[in-house]
Motif scaffolding. Structure first.
Motif, PDB file in Angstrom:
ATOM      1  N   PRO A 182      37.857  -1.746  12.696  1.00 47.38           N
ATOM      2  CA  PRO A 182      36.765  -2.380  13.446  1.00 47.38           C
ATOM      3  C   PRO A 182      37.272  -3.578  14.235  1.00 47.38           C
ATOM      4  O   PRO A 182      38.252  -4.222  13.858  1.00 47.38           O
ATOM      5  CB  PRO A 182      35.790  -2.810  12.347  1.00 47.38           C
ATOM      6  CG  PRO A 182      36.623  -2.934  11.123  1.00 47.38           C
ATOM      7  CD  PRO A 182      37.713  -1.908  11.239  1.00 47.38           C
ATOM      8  N   THR A 183      36.597  -3.864  15.331  1.00 49.73           N
ATOM      9  CA  THR A 183      36.958  -5.018  16.138  1.00 49.73           C
ATOM     10  C   THR A 183      36.395  -6.289  15.511  1.00 49.73           C
ATOM     11  O   THR A 183      35.521  -6.239  14.645  1.00 49.73           O
ATOM     12  CB  THR A 183      36.410  -4.876  17.561  1.00 49.73           C
ATOM     13  OG1 THR A 183      34.965  -4.921  17.516  1.00 49.73           O
ATOM     14  CG2 THR A 183      36.846  -3.557  18.191  1.00 49.73           C
ATOM     15  N   GLN A 184      36.886  -7.417  15.982  1.00 48.85           N
ATOM     16  CA  GLN A 184      36.372  -8.692  15.492  1.00 48.85           C
ATOM     17  C   GLN A 184      34.892  -8.849  15.830  1.00 48.85           C
ATOM     18  O   GLN A 184      34.126  -9.415  15.045  1.00 48.85           O
ATOM     19  CB  GLN A 184      37.181  -9.848  16.086  1.00 48.85           C
ATOM     20  CG  GLN A 184      38.605  -9.954  15.552  1.00 48.85           C
ATOM     21  CD  GLN A 184      38.652 -10.167  14.048  1.00 48.85           C
ATOM     22  OE1 GLN A 184      37.914 -10.988  13.499  1.00 48.85           O
ATOM     23  NE2 GLN A 184      39.499  -9.415  13.368  1.00 48.85           N
ATOM     24  N   ASP A 185      34.478  -8.368  16.992  1.00 48.29           N
ATOM     25  CA  ASP A 185      33.063  -8.436  17.368  1.00 48.29           C
ATOM     26  C   ASP A 185      32.209  -7.615  16.405  1.00 48.29           C
ATOM     27  O   ASP A 185      31.113  -8.047  16.009  1.00 48.29           O
ATOM     28  CB  ASP A 185      32.860  -7.927  18.802  1.00 48.29           C
ATOM     29  CG  ASP A 185      33.293  -8.960  19.831  1.00 48.29           C
ATOM     30  OD1 ASP A 185      33.473 -10.132  19.455  1.00 48.29           O
ATOM     31  OD2 ASP A 185      33.455  -8.583  21.010  1.00 48.29           O
ATOM     32  N   GLU A 186      32.688  -6.429  16.031  1.00 50.08           N
ATOM     33  CA  GLU A 186      31.930  -5.578  15.105  1.00 50.08           C
ATOM     34  C   GLU A 186      31.834  -6.211  13.724  1.00 50.08           C
ATOM     35  O   GLU A 186      30.787  -6.140  13.068  1.00 50.08           O
ATOM     36  CB  GLU A 186      32.581  -4.194  15.036  1.00 50.08           C
ATOM     37  CG  GLU A 186      32.412  -3.399  16.325  1.00 50.08           C
ATOM     38  CD  GLU A 186      33.370  -2.217  16.443  1.00 50.08           C
ATOM     39  OE1 GLU A 186      33.164  -1.389  17.337  1.00 50.08           O
ATOM     40  OE2 GLU A 186      34.334  -2.140  15.641  1.00 50.08           O
ATOM     41  N   ILE A 187      32.910  -6.837  13.296  1.00 53.23           N
ATOM     42  CA  ILE A 187      32.881  -7.535  12.000  1.00 53.23           C
ATOM     43  C   ILE A 187      31.870  -8.673  12.042  1.00 53.23           C
ATOM     44  O   ILE A 187      31.060  -8.849  11.122  1.00 53.23           O
ATOM     45  CB  ILE A 187      34.281  -8.060  11.647  1.00 53.23           C
ATOM     46  CG1 ILE A 187      35.254  -6.890  11.430  1.00 53.23           C
ATOM     47  CG2 ILE A 187      34.228  -8.946  10.400  1.00 53.23           C
ATOM     48  CD1 ILE A 187      36.694  -7.319  11.295  1.00 53.23           C
ATOM     49  N   ALA A 188      31.908  -9.448  13.149  1.00 51.51           N
ATOM     50  CA  ALA A 188      30.981 -10.575  13.276  1.00 51.51           C
ATOM     51  C   ALA A 188      29.534 -10.103  13.327  1.00 51.51           C
ATOM     52  O   ALA A 188      28.637 -10.756  12.781  1.00 51.51           O
ATOM     53  CB  ALA A 188      31.323 -11.377  14.525  1.00 51.51           C
ATOM     54  N   GLN A 189      29.282  -8.951  13.973  1.00 52.34           N
ATOM     55  CA  GLN A 189      27.928  -8.420  14.053  1.00 52.34           C
ATOM     56  C   GLN A 189      27.383  -8.046  12.686  1.00 52.34           C
ATOM     57  O   GLN A 189      26.200  -8.230  12.406  1.00 52.34           O
ATOM     58  CB  GLN A 189      27.906  -7.198  14.977  1.00 52.34           C
ATOM     59  CG  GLN A 189      28.048  -7.528  16.456  1.00 52.34           C
ATOM     60  CD  GLN A 189      28.210  -6.280  17.307  1.00 52.34           C
ATOM     61  OE1 GLN A 189      28.466  -5.195  16.790  1.00 52.34           O
ATOM     62  NE2 GLN A 189      28.063  -6.433  18.611  1.00 52.34           N
ATOM     63  N   CYS A 190      28.243  -7.503  11.825  1.00 58.89           N
ATOM     64  CA  CYS A 190      27.790  -6.999  10.529  1.00 58.89           C
ATOM     65  C   CYS A 190      27.898  -8.015   9.399  1.00 58.89           C
ATOM     66  O   CYS A 190      27.321  -7.811   8.328  1.00 58.89           O
ATOM     67  CB  CYS A 190      28.594  -5.748  10.165  1.00 58.89           C
ATOM     68  SG  CYS A 190      28.357  -4.339  11.291  1.00 58.89           S
ATOM     69  N   LEU A 191      28.642  -9.095   9.615  1.00 57.11           N
ATOM     70  CA  LEU A 191      28.873 -10.067   8.544  1.00 57.11           C
ATOM     71  C   LEU A 191      27.583 -10.632   7.938  1.00 57.11           C
ATOM     72  O   LEU A 191      27.487 -10.757   6.709  1.00 57.11           O
ATOM     73  CB  LEU A 191      29.769 -11.193   9.067  1.00 57.11           C
ATOM     74  CG  LEU A 191      30.262 -12.204   8.041  1.00 57.11           C
ATOM     75  CD1 LEU A 191      31.065 -11.526   6.931  1.00 57.11           C
ATOM     76  CD2 LEU A 191      31.109 -13.284   8.724  1.00 57.11           C
ATOM     77  N   PRO A 192      26.556 -10.971   8.732  1.00 54.13           N
ATOM     78  CA  PRO A 192      25.321 -11.495   8.111  1.00 54.13           C
ATOM     79  C   PRO A 192      24.677 -10.518   7.135  1.00 54.13           C
ATOM     80  O   PRO A 192      24.047 -10.943   6.157  1.00 54.13           O
ATOM     81  CB  PRO A 192      24.404 -11.761   9.312  1.00 54.13           C
ATOM     82  CG  PRO A 192      25.331 -11.981  10.455  1.00 54.13           C
ATOM     83  CD  PRO A 192      26.477 -11.044  10.211  1.00 54.13           C
TER      84      PRO A 192
END
Length: 286
Positions: A182-192
């Protein structure tokens, strides 16, 4: 005889095969082949002259995402609210699951077959967070459903934790196309979502399986080879995503997928399982 339509030219056939290859990389599988194989060329008779040799055909390459988008098959940008306000409204695990299943803010959902939430006993003392769902997890909608799941079950069983006696989830709820990272953006999107998941579950012990989850949840840039086997304090986060004063013990470990690729590291994984058993008060893993 029914009309099967105009025959595809070689150029059309190459373009279609490239699009199908891109679909396959995105996890979209065809039930039946779209392009029928071309009939084999008739054998050359020894009494006829040898046909002129042709240059070998170029290998078919998967279409790039840019080309697929131009053709109308690519991902559209994520729409709707971000994950944080959606996760904040969830006051139970069931509410969080419904919120994630309805969420349209992550493009990964568009290429995934299923939303992967969690499995296991909700009252379990141990919660394990893996990295991202793979093909088996995507097909069944369940974390650690394939070969890596069988290895994980064996690892837990060796210290007396049966399959449904641990609570298991992933960092991401949707499979990245082609099992890519996964990209960093995808990780950030799902982290919450996963942070809210941990806060609502509130386990006694958190096991972080793999570098992706360990680094994201611990806000660390340390490699898993240095993180694994070291107990750390994970601060639970409130509905707004802010760290609280309440912390739980967390143990980063190698992911089962990594162990399948590097069996020699299983000796270290066994040490980690013994450390987990000791923390749980289960002597010698029994």
């Amino acid at each position: 005889m029914t009309d099967s339509g105009p025959a595809l030219t070689l150029q059309d056939e190459k373009a279609l095969q490239a699009l199908i290859a891109w679909w396959a990389d995105a996890g979209i599988e065809m039930d039946e082949p779209i392009v029928a194989p071309r009939p084999a060329a008739a054998p050359v008779s020894p009494h006829t002259s040898e046909p002129r040799r042709q240059a070998p055909a170029e290998p078919v390459r998967a279409a790039t995402p840019q080309a697929a988008r131009a053709a109308g098959f690519g991902d559209s940008p994520a729409t709707g609210p971000g994950a944080q306000p959606v996760a904040a409204k969830a006051d139970s695990l069931d509410a969080l699951r419904e919120a994630i299943e309805a969420f349209e803010g992550c493009a990964l959902k568009r290429t995934a077959r299923n939303t992967v939430f969690a499995r296991g006993e909700r009252a379990a003392r141990v919660m394990l967070v893996g990295e991202a769902p793979g093909r088996d997890e995507d097909e069944r909608g369940e974390p650690f459903a394939g070969q890596s799941g069988r290895l994980l079950d064996q690892m837990f069983a060796a210290i007396g934790i049966e399959r449904d006696q641990a609570y298991i989830a992933h960092m991401l709820n949707w499979r990245p196309p082609g099992n890519r990272a996964p990209t960093q953006d995808e990780i950030a999107q799902c982290l919450p979502f996963i942070e809210r998941h941990i806060a609502l579950k509130k386990p006694d012990i958190l096991v972080l399986a793999g570098e992706l989850g360990a680094r994201a949840l611990l806000r660390s840039d340390t490699a898993i080879t240095r993180l694994r086997g070291r107990w750390v304090d994970y601060a639970l986060r409130d509905a707004e995503g802010n760290p609280t004063s309440t912390s739980i013990k967390a143990l980063p470990v190698f992911s089962p997928r990594y162990l399948l690729a590097r069996p020699v590291e299983k000796r270290l994984a066994w040490q980690d399982m013994l450390a987990l058993a000791d923390q749980l008060g289960t002597p010698n893993g029994s």
